[in-house]
Design an enzyme around this catalytic site. Sequence first.
Site, mmCIF file in Angstrom:
data_model
loop_
_atom_site.group_PDB
_atom_site.id
_atom_site.type_symbol
_atom_site.label_atom_id
_atom_site.label_comp_id
_atom_site.label_asym_id
_atom_site.label_seq_id
_atom_site.Cartn_x
_atom_site.Cartn_y
_atom_site.Cartn_z
ATOM 1 N N TYR A 101 55.003 -28.429 27.661
ATOM 2 C CA TYR A 101 54.340 -29.223 28.704
ATOM 3 C C TYR A 101 54.726 -30.694 28.612
ATOM 4 C CZ TYR A 101 51.356 -25.554 30.626
ATOM 5 O OH TYR A 101 50.901 -24.444 31.275
ATOM 6 N N ASP A 248 51.460 2.351 8.973
ATOM 7 C CA ASP A 248 51.323 3.706 9.495
ATOM 8 C C ASP A 248 52.618 4.473 9.277
ATOM 9 O OD1 ASP A 248 48.772 3.212 10.465
ATOM 10 O OD2 ASP A 248 49.439 2.762 12.505
#
Lengths: 367, 367
Positions: A101, A248
């Site tokens: 910005y 996992d």
Amino acid sequence: MGQGSGGREWIAEKIVQLFDKSVLKPLRAGKVPLFEMLARTRDNVYIDQELQVIRLGSKKVKRRLNDVEEAKTFMRTVLVAAIIYEAIKHNKYPTIRDVFYDAKHTIPGTDIDTVNEQSESDSIIEDLEVMLGTSREEMGLQTDVKCKVVGLMRVRSGRDVIDCSRQGEGGAYTPPSNVDRLEFLDVNAEYVLVVEKDAVFNTLNMERYWEKNKCILVTAGGQPDRPARRLVKRLNEELGLPVYVLTDADPYGFYIYSVYRIGSITLSHESVRLACPKARFIGVTVSDIYEYKLPKNVIIKAKEADVKRARELKGYPWFQSPAWQRELDLFLERKEKAEIEALSSKSLGFLEDKYLPEKISSGHFII
Amino acid sequence: MGQGSGGREWIAEKIVQLFDKSVLKPLRAGKVPLFEMLARTRDNVYIDQELQVIRLGSKKVKRRLNDVEEAKTFMRTVLVAAIIYEAIKHNKYPTIRDVFYDAKHTIPGTDIDTVNEQSESDSIIEDLEVMLGTSREEMGLQTDVKCKVVGLMRVRSGRDVIDCSRQGEGGAYTPPSNVDRLEFLDVNAEYVLVVEKDAVFNTLNMERYWEKNKCILVTAGGQPDRPARRLVKRLNEELGLPVYVLTDADPYGFYIYSVYRIGSITLSHESVRLACPKARFIGVTVSDIYEYKLPKNVIIKAKEADVKRARELKGYPWFQSPAWQRELDLFLERKEKAEIEALSSKSLGFLEDKYLPEKISSGHFII
């Protein structure tokens, strides 16, 4: 500038040197200003066999002021470097979105913006990382930090010493973006356990796994952020602590492990700082699903995306060990996956009371 | 059970009492075992005008063992309550996903599973929250915790005292799931600033905003988790600290504010514990975009989803104040939004050096 800049003076000086060399000197000599840097492109990436990390090759790119294509990038480089210089000078720690910005202006007399998307200023920040030989974290730029740590060590950070073993019942320490400013003290841990899932980290923390098993627990809640990777690498290389990664039993989990170990191609220029090539995979492996006889109804059928990703992983240079090839072949044969928490189908606490201690004492890891 | 259960003995006792009343007594009397609880349905939700929170009405639901529809839910309730009881007894802190996996069995002689999806065990956990008058956090169940805190206070947690003003350069304290176990000590802050975005929190933290402005900073990186909401409420109600919420100037940001303030309908049974009705919105407001004269090129055109959400918010009872209606009308008229970081287009540090201090000293908030 003084002490206020948080140890960033040298980066401000490097920016001045870069401008001197790339802009002022050429201008004085009647030459074209240009920035030159190693290309961060896929075709300029190779695996450093010795360090076992992804590195940039020697191909260079130039950003010339007098080239229609390159002028905008040149201008953006000047703009973003100036913002970072000002931030250091005024002891500011903007986010990378703030930089976007702050850099965004409409060029007077035109309707052209200096930057349109954050990816454009982010890319310049990466250029500057390469040209200045530093990281955006060291520059003081902020991003989200999901990393949490708890365990048998203390760290000095600025004026404070944080005891990672005194974070209360289930609390944790979140390091800053720039973990290079941390000094490790009184490390009494025997290993680092990196836990893919934030909630599983919380369970292990509540049960004081790190105390019972003399270790340090780290999580970054899924895909690791750069502070988590840098922290894990430092713990491994500076303190010699073994690093075990728990995810996992699925290709996404294996990929997360590989990010800790090797890094991603898009961040290849940072791989030397972030990759931890000695990180070992503790599980959950595909074989574990069958060796620990997980009940059929907690095993999940793989999706097409899992199969596709597993095939990709199988081709990656850092999955070429016989152990990984066996795991990936087994996955592709059975097309089944399981989560860490599926171990709870055996009994509550199976993970921390049986699975992890067994794996660690038997030295049963994959690399 | 002893001290090991982390203050959860009373919950274990309540589970025993619940089973006694709902299962054993009816069985002994030749009656049908049943669980009875307040309905957590949309039609049983109302706004408590005095407390300014969403509450459950008086409508009750029953889970009977002898009803074909209800028997499965009855069975699941027994199963999940037993798992939580065992967790407390053995000093375990499973994740809600562990509970799901531990509860998942194939009923012998059938191919029917006790639970198929985690939403089923989660729903039972919510039933138990209502029936036992407690929260899943107090039960010791773990989820992801994204909440971070830094600022002028210390907290006692178990055997440790964590100084939230001594977390080093940009580090922070992450509380556990169950923030009710925290004891606040030496609070020297004048207010609590809740920051939507993790990266913005990191900037404010690196610049020691909390020290310069005598406050406590909290973030939960977007949509707040329950620990963040409970912590903010406790800081507000127990310590009388004003709470200001800083989000992007868009309907998603306003919604995040409303979750801190009021809660969500799906968690209405928890609203009394989690909602902080006195939380005020500090900005960024839609009016700020124009009052602070943000440059045109940092203002973002609203998407159709933003407009739709703004229309919904406009109808919510807790957005009926003239100030909020004006803001929402202005948004719907201009169809423009802006991010917190867009303030950096004014200058780096505009947020922390000008915007926030001005808002706080002028008392310019929306509620």
